[in-house]
Design a protein around this motif. Structure first.
Motif, PDB file in Angstrom:
ATOM      1  N   LEU A   1       5.759  -1.329  -8.420  1.00 30.26           N
ATOM      2  CA  LEU A   1       6.151  -2.543  -7.695  1.00 30.26           C
ATOM      3  C   LEU A   1       6.884  -3.519  -8.596  1.00 30.26           C
ATOM      4  N   ASP A   2       6.769  -3.331  -9.913  1.00 29.98           N
ATOM      5  CA  ASP A   2       7.451  -4.218 -10.854  1.00 29.98           C
ATOM      6  C   ASP A   2       8.817  -3.676 -11.258  1.00 29.98           C
ATOM      7  N   GLY A   3       9.200  -2.519 -10.719  1.00 29.56           N
ATOM      8  CA  GLY A   3      10.511  -1.962 -11.015  1.00 29.56           C
ATOM      9  C   GLY A   3      10.667  -1.411 -12.406  1.00 29.56           C
ATOM     10  N   LYS A   4       9.565  -1.011 -13.049  1.00 23.05           N
ATOM     11  CA  LYS A   4       9.649  -0.471 -14.412  1.00 23.05           C
ATOM     12  C   LYS A   4      10.172   0.957 -14.396  1.00 23.05           C
ATOM     13  N   PRO A   5      10.761   1.426 -15.485  1.00 19.19           N
ATOM     14  CA  PRO A   5      11.273   2.801 -15.545  1.00 19.19           C
ATOM     15  C   PRO A   5      10.168   3.822 -15.298  1.00 19.19           C
ATOM     16  N   ALA A   6      10.570   4.995 -14.855  1.00 22.36           N
ATOM     17  CA  ALA A   6       9.617   6.058 -14.568  1.00 22.36           C
ATOM     18  C   ALA A   6       8.881   6.463 -15.844  1.00 22.36           C
ATOM     19  N   GLU A   7       7.574   6.593 -15.762  1.00 21.59           N
ATOM     20  CA  GLU A   7       6.775   6.995 -16.903  1.00 21.59           C
ATOM     21  C   GLU A   7       5.611   7.865 -16.436  1.00 21.59           C
ATOM     22  N   PRO A   8       5.173   8.806 -17.273  1.00 24.02           N
ATOM     23  CA  PRO A   8       4.088   9.711 -16.881  1.00 24.02           C
ATOM     24  C   PRO A   8       2.808   9.006 -16.478  1.00 24.02           C
ATOM     25  N   ALA A   9       2.545   7.823 -17.044  1.00 26.05           N
ATOM     26  CA  ALA A   9       1.307   7.105 -16.716  1.00 26.05           C
ATOM     27  C   ALA A   9       1.203   6.806 -15.223  1.00 26.05           C
ATOM     28  N   THR A  10       2.343   6.718 -14.542  1.00 20.47           N
ATOM     29  CA  THR A  10       2.324   6.493 -13.094  1.00 20.47           C
ATOM     30  C   THR A  10       1.598   7.626 -12.376  1.00 20.47           C
TER      31      THR A  10
END
Length: 486
Positions: free
Chosen positions: A188-197
C-alpha cells in the motif's frame, strides 16, 4: 463461428481447443483445454479487460517461465489468438492440475484444519517461494485460493501479479494489489517488489489455516485500514509456541523483521508431524492428535573412557609410564569435544600389558596433578582402537533417524554460515526429504545416499559449497550410508 467468445470448442492458435470453463476472475478466465498437437490436457488462461490485463498475462508467462520446481505450476506456452472482431488477445498455457485449493478445503471443513496439516502445507509453500525468490521472482498474491492440494503434493498457482525482485511498483490503479485481506502493508506504500511481501502472505495463509479466518477478515481497503489500527486477531494458545512465533514474525509490519522463505521452510519442516517431510511429493498426512513428531537431537560422539596401561619392567620405568597416562587421561576428560582419547600427536602409544604373575607397582600421586578416583576391580579393558575405528563404532550406534537429522543439521548450519549457497542447500534438503527413516534400509538407502554424495562432489566443483563444508557433509553422509542393512 461462435456468437460468444471464448466458448467451448473454440480453437486457439490452431492448436489449443477450449473444453470447459474452470474459473472466472476479475482479470482472467481459466479454461480446461486440449493441446491437439501433443494430445494432452492443459489449462489456458485468457485475460479479460483492457490492454493492461493483456500486458500482465505476458509478464506472468515470462516470470513464471523462469521457475522450475515441483511445487510451482508449470507454464508451457504463451501465444496469441484472434477474436471474431479481428482484435488480438494473448493467452498463457499452463499445467492442468487436479485437486482442491486450500480455500476450498477450509470452506468444506467449515473451520480451521489440524495444525499438523497446516504446517505441512505451509512448509511446501515456503519451499516453492524459496525457489521463486532464488530466481528473482516475487509472487505478491499468496492466499488460500492460490495454493492447490493435488494428489502429488502442494502446488503454488497464479503468478498473475508477480514482479521481479526490486521492480518499482508503479501501479496507481491498485489493480495489481491483490485481495485486501492478504496484502502486505508495504504494498500500500508503493515500495518496490521484495520477497518479504510473500512472507507476509505466508503468515496470513498459515493464520487462516489454523484459525479458519485471516488475521484481518475484510473485503475493502478502507476496512483493512480500520482493522490494522486494532491489530490482528490473537492466535489460539493451543498451537505450538514455535508455530505462533513464526506466524507473528511473518505478519510483522516491518518487512526486514520477517524471516526469509528458506528460514520459514526450515522452521515449519521441524514441526511437520511426519519427518522427514515430503513437502511436495507427496503431502504428509498429520496424525489424528495433530502432535508433532520431535526429531532427536543429533547424537554427540562421546570420547571413550581413558585407559591406563602399565608395562612390566623396573619400578622407575613403570612409574614414569603410569604418570604420563594419568596426565593424558586428565587432559582428555577436560576436552569434551575430543572424539578419541589417545596420546598427543607424535607420541608412541604404549604397548598392551604383558601377562605377569606379580602385580605392577602403583604410581604415587603427583603433588601438582589431581589424583584419579580408584576404579573397582574388573577384567582388563580391551585395547583402544585407532581414531578411524572409534569414529566408525560411534556412527554404528546411531539410528537412521538420528544420522539423517545430523545431515540435515549440517546443511542448515552450512547455509546459515554462508558456506553452502541457498539454492544448493535447497537442493540437498529436497533430496534428504525423500529419505524415510522408518522405511529406507538396504539398497534404497544406499542408492539415495550415493546420489547425495555425488551431488556434494558436483556442487563443490561448481563452488556452491566450501571444501571444508563438503568434507564434513561427506563424513555425515558416509555415517548414514553405513546404517543400511543388507
Amino acid at each position: 463461428m461462435h456468437d460468444v467468445w471464448p466458448a467451448a470448442g473454440v480453437l486457439l492458435a490452431s492448436r489449443y481447443r477450449l473444453v470447459t470453463l474452470l474459473e472466472t476472475g476479475g482479470m482472467a478466465q481459466v479454461w480446461r483445454a486440449t493441446d491437439e498437437l501433443l494430445d494432452r490436457h492443459v489449462a489456458v488462461k485468457l485475460p479479460a479487460g483492457d490492454t493492461r490485463a493483456a500486458h500482465m498475462a505476458w509478464r506472468e508467462a515470462r516470470l513464471a517461465a523462469r521457475l522450475s520446481h515441483p511445487g510451482i505450476a508449470a507454464v508451457h506456452d504463451y501465444r496469441e489468438a484472434v477474436r471474431p472482431d479481428g482484435s488480438v488477445v494473448p493467452f498463457v498455457v499452463m499445467e492442468l492440475l487436479s485437486g482442491e485449493t486450500v480455500a476450498a478445503r477450509l470452506c468444506d471443513a467449515g473451520g480451521p484444519m489440524p495444525w499438523g496439516e497446516a504446517v505441512s502445507i505451509g512448509a511446501a509453500v515456503a519451499e516453492a517461494l524459496a525457489a521463486a525468490h532464488a530466481a528473482g521472482v516475487v509472487h505478491r498474491d499468496i492466499k488460500p485460493g492460490n495454493v492447490m492440494l493435488c494428489p502429488g503434493g502442494v502446488k503454488l498457482l497464479d503468478f498473475g501479479i508477480s514482479a521481479a525482485a526490486g521492480e518499482p511498483d508503479d501501479d496507481e490503479t491498485g489493480v495489481s494489489f491483490g485481495t485486501p485481506a492478504y496484502a502486505a502493508p508495504e504494498r500500500l506504500d508503493g515500495k518496490p517488489a521484495e520477497p518479504a511481501t510473500d512472507l507476509y502472505g505466508l503468515g496470513v495463509l498459515l493464520f487462516e489455516m489454523v484459525t479458519g479466518d485471516p488475521p484481518y477478515d475484510v473485503n475493502t481497503w478502507e476496512e483493512l485500514a480500520a482493522a490494522q489500527a486494532h491489530g490482528p486477531t490473537p492466535l489460539p494458545g493451543s498451537l505450538p509456541a514455535r508455530l505462533r512465533e513464526l506466524i507473528t514474525r511473518c505478519l510483522d509490519d516491518d518487512p526486514h523483521r520477517r524471516p526469509t522463505a528458506a528460514q520459514a521452510r526450515r522452521a515449519l519442516a521441524r514441526l511437520v508431524p511426519s519427518a522427514p517431510a515430503r513437502l511436495t511429493i507427496p503431502l504428509p498426512k498429520p496424525p489424528p492428535t495433530g502432535h508433532a513428531k520431535v526429531l532427536p537431537a543429533p547424537a554427540r560422539e562421546a570420547a571413550p573412557p581413558p585407559i591406563r596401561r602399565i608395562t612390566v619392567g623396573i619400578a622407575l620405568a613403570a612409574t614414569a609410564v603410569a604418570f604420563i597416562a594419568v596426565i593424558n587421561a586428565v587432559g582428555s576428560a577436560d576436552d569434551g569435544r575430543a572424539e578419541f582419547a589417545g596420546p598427543p600427536a607424535g607420541a608412541t602409544s604404549p604397548s598392551p600389558p604383558t601377562p605377569s604373575s606379580s602385580p605392577s607397582p602403583s604410581p604415587s600421586p603427583s603433588p601438582s596433578a589431581p589424583s584419579a578416583p580408584a576404579a573397582p576391580a574388573q577384567s582388563a579393558p580391551p585395547p583402544v582402537p585407532p581414531p578411524s575405528a572409534t569414529a566408525r563404532t560411534t556412527a554404528a550406534t546411531l539410528t537412521v533417524e538420528a544420522a539423517l537429522s545430523r545431515v540435515q543439521d549440517t546443511v542448515e548450519r552450512g547455509e546459515d554460515a554462508g558456506e553452502i549457497r541457498p539454492d544448493v542447500a535447497l537442493d540437498f534438503q529436497n533430496l534428504l526429504r525423500l529419505i524415510d527413516p522408518d522405511a529406507e534400509t538396504g539398497a534404497g538407502l544406499t542408492e539415495q545416499v550415493d546420489q547425495l554424495l555425488r551431488k556434494v562432489r558436483q556442487r563443490a566443483n561448481e563452488g556452491g559449497i566450501t571444501k571444508t563444508q563438503a568434507t564434513l557433509l561427506r563424513e555425515r553422509l558416509t555415517d548414514l550410508r553405513s546404517l543400511a542393512t543388507p
